[in-house]
Motif scaffolding. Structure first.
Motif, PDB file in Angstrom:
ATOM      1  N   ARG A  95       0.804  -1.232   0.000  1.00  0.00           N
ATOM      2  CA  ARG A  95       0.000   0.000   0.000  1.00  0.00           C
ATOM      3  C   ARG A  95       0.833   1.276   0.000  1.00  0.00           C
ATOM      4  NH1 ARG A  95      -2.136  -3.378   3.925  1.00  0.00           N
ATOM      5  NH2 ARG A  95      -1.306  -2.099   5.591  1.00  0.00           N
ATOM      6  N   GLN A  96       1.971   1.262   0.623  1.00  0.00           N
ATOM      7  CA  GLN A  96       2.735   2.506   0.776  1.00  0.00           C
ATOM      8  C   GLN A  96       3.841   2.624  -0.252  1.00  0.00           C
ATOM      9  OE1 GLN A  96       4.573   1.978   4.707  1.00  0.00           O
ATOM     10  NE2 GLN A  96       6.571   1.999   3.755  1.00  0.00           N
ATOM     11  N   ASP A  97       4.196   3.868  -0.538  1.00  0.00           N
ATOM     12  CA  ASP A  97       5.410   4.165  -1.278  1.00  0.00           C
ATOM     13  C   ASP A  97       6.466   4.536  -0.244  1.00  0.00           C
ATOM     14  OD1 ASP A  97       3.774   3.914  -3.489  1.00  0.00           O
ATOM     15  OD2 ASP A  97       3.850   6.036  -4.036  1.00  0.00           O
ATOM     16  N   ASP A  98       7.706   4.166  -0.487  1.00  0.00           N
ATOM     17  CA  ASP A  98       8.812   4.597   0.367  1.00  0.00           C
ATOM     18  C   ASP A  98       9.442   5.838  -0.248  1.00  0.00           C
ATOM     19  OD1 ASP A  98       8.761   2.813   2.485  1.00  0.00           O
ATOM     20  OD2 ASP A  98      10.211   1.440   1.594  1.00  0.00           O
ATOM     21  N   ARG A  99       9.860   6.755   0.616  1.00  0.00           N
ATOM     22  CA  ARG A  99      10.623   7.927   0.200  1.00  0.00           C
ATOM     23  C   ARG A  99      11.876   7.920   1.071  1.00  0.00           C
ATOM     24  NH1 ARG A  99       5.484  12.047   0.412  1.00  0.00           N
ATOM     25  NH2 ARG A  99       5.459  11.225   2.514  1.00  0.00           N
ATOM     26  N   LEU A 100      12.960   7.393   0.534  1.00  0.00           N
ATOM     27  CA  LEU A 100      14.188   7.187   1.297  1.00  0.00           C
ATOM     28  C   LEU A 100      15.177   8.313   1.012  1.00  0.00           C
ATOM     29  CD1 LEU A 100      14.704   3.362   0.640  1.00  0.00           C
ATOM     30  CD2 LEU A 100      13.487   4.450   2.529  1.00  0.00           C
ATOM     31  N   ALA A 101      15.629   8.974   2.076  1.00  0.00           N
ATOM     32  CA  ALA A 101      16.586  10.068   1.953  1.00  0.00           C
ATOM     33  C   ALA A 101      17.959   9.586   2.415  1.00  0.00           C
ATOM     34  CB  ALA A 101      16.129  11.266   2.781  1.00  0.00           C
ATOM     35  N   PHE A 102      18.932   9.694   1.523  1.00  0.00           N
ATOM     36  CA  PHE A 102      20.303   9.291   1.807  1.00  0.00           C
ATOM     37  C   PHE A 102      21.186  10.533   1.789  1.00  0.00           C
ATOM     38  CE2 PHE A 102      18.167   5.672  -0.064  1.00  0.00           C
ATOM     39  CZ  PHE A 102      18.530   4.643   0.784  1.00  0.00           C
ATOM     40  N   LEU A 103      21.703  10.907   2.962  1.00  0.00           N
ATOM     41  CA  LEU A 103      22.503  12.127   3.101  1.00  0.00           C
ATOM     42  C   LEU A 103      23.908  11.863   3.609  1.00  0.00           C
ATOM     43  CD1 LEU A 103      19.572  14.007   4.664  1.00  0.00           C
ATOM     44  CD2 LEU A 103      20.800  14.853   2.678  1.00  0.00           C
ATOM     45  N   ASN A 104      24.110  10.736   4.252  1.00  0.00           N
ATOM     46  CA  ASN A 104      25.444  10.432   4.779  1.00  0.00           C
ATOM     47  C   ASN A 104      25.778   8.981   4.462  1.00  0.00           C
ATOM     48  OD1 ASN A 104      24.719   8.653   7.079  1.00  0.00           O
ATOM     49  ND2 ASN A 104      23.707  10.475   7.845  1.00  0.00           N
ATOM     50  N   GLY A 105      27.003   8.620   4.696  1.00  0.00           N
ATOM     51  CA  GLY A 105      27.430   7.253   4.403  1.00  0.00           C
ATOM     52  C   GLY A 105      27.459   6.989   2.911  1.00  0.00           C
ATOM     53  N   ARG A 106      27.451   5.703   2.584  1.00  0.00           N
ATOM     54  CA  ARG A 106      27.447   5.265   1.180  1.00  0.00           C
ATOM     55  C   ARG A 106      26.613   3.993   1.109  1.00  0.00           C
ATOM     56  NH1 ARG A 106      31.238   2.367  -2.393  1.00  0.00           N
ATOM     57  NH2 ARG A 106      30.970   3.243  -4.474  1.00  0.00           N
ATOM     58  N   PHE A 107      25.497   4.073   0.407  1.00  0.00           N
ATOM     59  CA  PHE A 107      24.544   2.973   0.340  1.00  0.00           C
ATOM     60  C   PHE A 107      24.324   2.530  -1.098  1.00  0.00           C
ATOM     61  CE2 PHE A 107      23.428   5.175   4.253  1.00  0.00           C
ATOM     62  CZ  PHE A 107      23.207   4.132   5.138  1.00  0.00           C
ATOM     63  N   ARG A 108      24.169   1.221  -1.254  1.00  0.00           N
ATOM     64  CA  ARG A 108      23.716   0.671  -2.537  1.00  0.00           C
ATOM     65  C   ARG A 108      22.256   0.287  -2.335  1.00  0.00           C
ATOM     66  NH1 ARG A 108      27.140  -3.850  -5.358  1.00  0.00           N
ATOM     67  NH2 ARG A 108      27.073  -4.655  -3.245  1.00  0.00           N
ATOM     68  N   ILE A 109      21.400   0.787  -3.208  1.00  0.00           N
ATOM     69  CA  ILE A 109      19.971   0.508  -3.139  1.00  0.00           C
ATOM     70  C   ILE A 109      19.585  -0.194  -4.437  1.00  0.00           C
ATOM     71  CG2 ILE A 109      17.669   1.450  -2.758  1.00  0.00           C
ATOM     72  CD1 ILE A 109      20.645   3.684  -2.144  1.00  0.00           C
ATOM     73  N   VAL A 110      18.947  -1.345  -4.308  1.00  0.00           N
ATOM     74  CA  VAL A 110      18.582  -2.151  -5.467  1.00  0.00           C
ATOM     75  C   VAL A 110      17.057  -2.273  -5.500  1.00  0.00           C
ATOM     76  CG1 VAL A 110      18.866  -4.371  -6.628  1.00  0.00           C
ATOM     77  CG2 VAL A 110      20.742  -3.427  -5.235  1.00  0.00           C
ATOM     78  N   LEU A 111      16.476  -1.973  -6.659  1.00  0.00           N
ATOM     79  CA  LEU A 111      15.036  -2.077  -6.866  1.00  0.00           C
ATOM     80  C   LEU A 111      14.781  -3.091  -7.977  1.00  0.00           C
ATOM     81  CD1 LEU A 111      14.173   1.745  -7.150  1.00  0.00           C
ATOM     82  CD2 LEU A 111      14.542   0.406  -5.081  1.00  0.00           C
ATOM     83  N   TYR A 112      13.715  -3.866  -7.816  1.00  0.00           N
ATOM     84  CA  TYR A 112      13.369  -4.859  -8.825  1.00  0.00           C
ATOM     85  C   TYR A 112      11.863  -4.841  -9.012  1.00  0.00           C
ATOM     86  CZ  TYR A 112      13.342  -9.440 -11.197  1.00  0.00           C
ATOM     87  OH  TYR A 112      13.182 -10.462 -12.090  1.00  0.00           O
ATOM     88  N   ASP A 113      11.439  -4.642 -10.254  1.00  0.00           N
ATOM     89  CA  ASP A 113      10.011  -4.533 -10.569  1.00  0.00           C
ATOM     90  C   ASP A 113       9.468  -5.892 -10.965  1.00  0.00           C
ATOM     91  OD1 ASP A 113       7.468  -3.757 -11.284  1.00  0.00           O
ATOM     92  OD2 ASP A 113       8.103  -2.330 -12.829  1.00  0.00           O
ATOM     93  N   ILE A 114       8.587  -6.438 -10.127  1.00  0.00           N
ATOM     94  CA  ILE A 114       7.934  -7.716 -10.436  1.00  0.00           C
ATOM     95  C   ILE A 114       6.425  -7.529 -10.571  1.00  0.00           C
ATOM     96  CG2 ILE A 114       9.747  -9.117  -9.377  1.00  0.00           C
ATOM     97  CD1 ILE A 114       7.804  -9.471  -6.955  1.00  0.00           C
TER      98      ILE A 114
END
Length: 187
Positions: A95-114
């Motif tokens: 039901r929800q959308d995520d709104r992720l804010a990345f301001l520090n560190g170093r992140f790898r974010i992986v999305l997959y559309d199924i």
């Protein structure tokens, strides 16, 4: 209840609210939605560059503003502390959308559309965001995603479009090494 460490009264002397000086106006950036997008993106995903306003004291970054077009209200905000090398995968919301804010560190974010019927069904997006590339990543419901911390302990913020309900959590998980997802965090 959290109580103050120390409290005492002081007469405000000659200090009044009128003594404060308003910050100088600054130029407002044009609409930011999709500012970092690079084709092809999963349908409904947006990546917005977060501008860092710095001075001698540090910096300030706006995460979300109603000045941006089609911004849903802020209903829930939380910060995630991610240990060095940690992986949070796979997760999906119905039901929800995520709104992720990345301001520090170093992140790898992986999305997959199924999502059946999606024009981008089967598409995988990989982002590296954080201090060197601060951004707000909006992930639509039913797109599975995972977050890996590539550096030292760091944090990111989520401003989902629906408030978390502990009696009916809109969070569905799958093992990070599930062979049906065409991505391996250890590679």
């Amino acid at each position: 209840m959290v109580l103050p460490i120390h409290s005492e009264f002081h007469k405000p002397a000659d200090l009044t609210l009128e003594d404060f000086i308003q910050d100088s106006p600054r130029a407002v950036a044009a609409a930011r939605v999709g500012a970092l997008s690079a084709p092809p993106l999963i349908d409904g995903v947006s990546v917005t560059e977060l501008v860092r306003h710095s001075d001698s004291r540090g910096s300030l970054s706006e995460l979300l503003t109603m000045r941006d077009p089609a911004t849903e209200p802020i209903v829930h905000v939380y910060q995630v502390a991610a240990l060095a090398g940690s992986i949070r995968a796979w997760v999906m919301h119905r039901r929800q959308d995520d709104r992720l804010a990345f301001l520090n560190g170093r992140f790898r974010i992986v999305l997959y559309d199924i999502r059946p019927g999606s024009s981008t069904c089967g598409l995988l997006n990989v982002f590296v965001l954080g201090f060197d590339r601060p951004a707000l990543l909006c992930i639509p419901s039913n797109v599975i995603h995972g977050v890996q911390n590539l550096g030292d302990a760091a944090t990111f913020i989520n401003l989902p479009t629906i408030a978390y309900d502990p009696r009916d959590p809109d969070k569905y998980r799958l093992a990070a090494d599930d062979p049906r997802v065409p991505f391996r965090f250890d590679e």
